[in-house]
Design a protein around this motif. Structure first.
Motif, PDB file in Angstrom:
ATOM      1  N   ASN A 299       0.837  -1.211   0.000  1.00 12.12           N
ATOM      2  CA  ASN A 299       0.000   0.000   0.000  1.00 12.12           C
ATOM      3  C   ASN A 299       0.866   1.253   0.000  1.00 12.12           C
ATOM      4  O   ASN A 299       0.591   2.223  -0.714  1.00 12.12           O
ATOM      5  CB  ASN A 299      -0.921   0.037   1.226  1.00 12.12           C
ATOM      6  CG  ASN A 299      -1.911  -1.117   1.237  1.00 12.12           C
ATOM      7  OD1 ASN A 299      -2.366  -1.555   0.188  1.00 12.12           O
ATOM      8  ND2 ASN A 299      -2.239  -1.602   2.417  1.00 12.12           N
TER       9      ASN A 299
ATOM     10  N   GLY B  33      -3.725  -4.566 -12.215  1.00 11.75           N
ATOM     11  CA  GLY B  33      -3.231  -4.897 -10.883  1.00 11.75           C
ATOM     12  C   GLY B  33      -3.385  -3.813  -9.835  1.00 11.75           C
ATOM     13  O   GLY B  33      -3.873  -4.084  -8.733  1.00 11.75           O
ATOM     14  N   PRO B  34      -2.966  -2.570 -10.103  1.00 10.45           N
ATOM     15  CA  PRO B  34      -3.130  -1.507  -9.106  1.00 10.45           C
ATOM     16  C   PRO B  34      -4.588  -1.280  -8.718  1.00 10.45           C
ATOM     17  O   PRO B  34      -4.875  -0.939  -7.568  1.00 10.45           O
ATOM     18  CB  PRO B  34      -2.533  -0.276  -9.801  1.00 10.45           C
ATOM     19  CG  PRO B  34      -1.569  -0.824 -10.798  1.00 10.45           C
ATOM     20  CD  PRO B  34      -2.182  -2.108 -11.275  1.00 10.45           C
TER      21      PRO B  34
ATOM     22  N   ALA C 136      -6.878  -3.618  -8.573  1.00 12.04           N
ATOM     23  CA  ALA C 136      -7.186  -4.718  -7.647  1.00 12.04           C
ATOM     24  C   ALA C 136      -6.643  -4.409  -6.256  1.00 12.04           C
ATOM     25  O   ALA C 136      -7.331  -4.604  -5.249  1.00 12.04           O
ATOM     26  CB  ALA C 136      -6.614  -6.027  -8.169  1.00 12.04           C
ATOM     27  N   SER C 137      -5.418  -3.936  -6.193  1.00 16.25           N
ATOM     28  CA  SER C 137      -4.813  -3.605  -4.899  1.00 16.25           C
ATOM     29  C   SER C 137      -5.566  -2.486  -4.204  1.00 16.25           C
ATOM     30  O   SER C 137      -5.822  -2.547  -2.995  1.00 16.25           O
ATOM     31  CB  SER C 137      -3.349  -3.212  -5.085  1.00 16.25           C
ATOM     32  OG  SER C 137      -2.578  -4.333  -5.491  1.00 16.25           O
TER      33      SER C 137
ATOM     34  N   ASP D 112      -8.852  -3.873  -2.911  1.00 17.62           N
ATOM     35  CA  ASP D 112      -8.636  -4.791  -1.799  1.00 17.62           C
ATOM     36  C   ASP D 112      -8.445  -3.996  -0.502  1.00 17.62           C
ATOM     37  O   ASP D 112      -9.102  -4.264   0.512  1.00 17.62           O
ATOM     38  CB  ASP D 112      -7.408  -5.661  -2.095  1.00 17.62           C
ATOM     39  CG  ASP D 112      -7.188  -6.751  -1.053  1.00 17.62           C
ATOM     40  OD1 ASP D 112      -6.245  -6.628  -0.264  1.00 17.62           O
ATOM     41  OD2 ASP D 112      -7.968  -7.712  -1.039  1.00 17.62           O
ATOM     42  N   VAL D 113      -7.602  -2.995  -0.516  1.00 13.89           N
ATOM     43  CA  VAL D 113      -7.349  -2.237   0.709  1.00 13.89           C
ATOM     44  C   VAL D 113      -8.515  -1.303   1.033  1.00 13.89           C
ATOM     45  O   VAL D 113      -8.833  -1.102   2.209  1.00 13.89           O
ATOM     46  CB  VAL D 113      -5.997  -1.473   0.661  1.00 13.89           C
ATOM     47  CG1 VAL D 113      -5.963  -0.420  -0.431  1.00 13.89           C
ATOM     48  CG2 VAL D 113      -5.688  -0.852   1.994  1.00 13.89           C
TER      49      VAL D 113
END
Lengths: 128, 140
Positions: free
Chosen positions: B16, B53-54, B56-57, B60-61
């Motif tokens: 993060n 990808g970013p 998704a990250s 997620d957070v």
């Protein structure tokens, strides 16, 4: 196999070994989630990159078609430790417009994966 | 009620922190975070677009923070599953904003959903749904 800026940033490499592609992610602070474990988003990206690699192999390197991710469904089985991680994609169905792919990520033991995903890709012609 | 500083402290570390994910706002059961453009976050197929990808990250957070928001404290949890629909490509010239919501906690499972957008939530980049396993839930 052509990489992406984000794959490079994640320290994810895609290599061909004995005719099979092997995708691996080096551990580090850049992929850490809760203390001692990999971030779910980083694992998702690893699975995504493995899935794309599988599609590219299935299409053939000379094929100009590119794969655009439509959706991803990821199940996390166990926490990913701060160790080397591997992933492999498997194309379930390769159509003209859509590729349906599954991918698995593991660390010490493929028989004990840390996560699996199903991903659907839209197949696009590369701009000339 | 969890406060801004507690959430921000959780964003400085690891993945993060390296992504530079930043706090926007939060309330009871929801949170909003953002990630700013960087050439490192580009898609492999088109350098003018965000990689998936970013996103998704971020989601997620963001949904994880929504669980903290509804619980009123930082909790130990892990993503159980995450489903992401990538509705449209995202322009790398602009940030991505994530809004996450935890709409139910049942025992040790938290149910979340969220949307990623670039300033217009009615024109989303991605839609997500997922679950988290809570490690310090009290059995009811």
């Amino acid at each position: 196999m052509k990489s992406s800026p984000y794959a490079d940033w994640l320290h994810i490499s895609v290599d061909q070994i004995n005719g099979r592609h092997v995708v691996q992610m080096n551990p580090g602070d850049h992929v850490r989630g809760r203390p001692g474990f990999l971030h779910g988003g980083a694992i998702t990206a690893l699975l995504d990159i493995a899935a794309i690699a599988a599609v590219q192999v299935a299409l053939g390197e000379e094929n100009p078609v590119i794969a655009e991710l439509v959706n991803a469904s990821v199940d996390f089985f166990r926490g990913g430790k701060m160790e080397l991680s591997y992933a492999r994609g498997n194309v379930l169905r390769l159509g003209r417009r859509i590729a349906n792919v599954e991918a698995v990520a593991w660390q010490e033991d493929l028989a004990r994966p840390i996560a699996m995903a199903r991903m659907n890709f839209r197949l696009l012609d590369r701009p000339r | 009620m969890i406060d801004r500083e507690e959430i921000e402290a959780g964003l400085t570390q690891g993945h993060n922190g390296r992504l530079g994910i930043r706090y926007m706002s939060h309330g009871g059961g929801w949170a909003e975070l953002a990630i700013d453009p960087d050439a490192c976050f580009a898609s492999g197929r088109d350098a003018a677009l965000w990689a998936s990808g970013p996103v998704a990250s971020l989601m997620d957070v963001t949904t994880s923070c929504a669980v903290w928001a509804i619980k009123g404290s930082i909790s130990h949890q892990a993503t159980l599953d995450l489903r992401i629909d990538y509705v449209r490509p995202a322009n790398l010239l602009q940030p991505i904003f994530g809004r996450g919501e935890c709409y139910r906690i049942a025992g040790d499972v938290a149910f979340v959903r969220g949307v990623a957008h670039q300033g217009d939530i009615a024109n989303p980049v991605a839609s997500v749904a997922g679950t988290f396993m809570l490690f310090d839930a009290v059995a009811s």
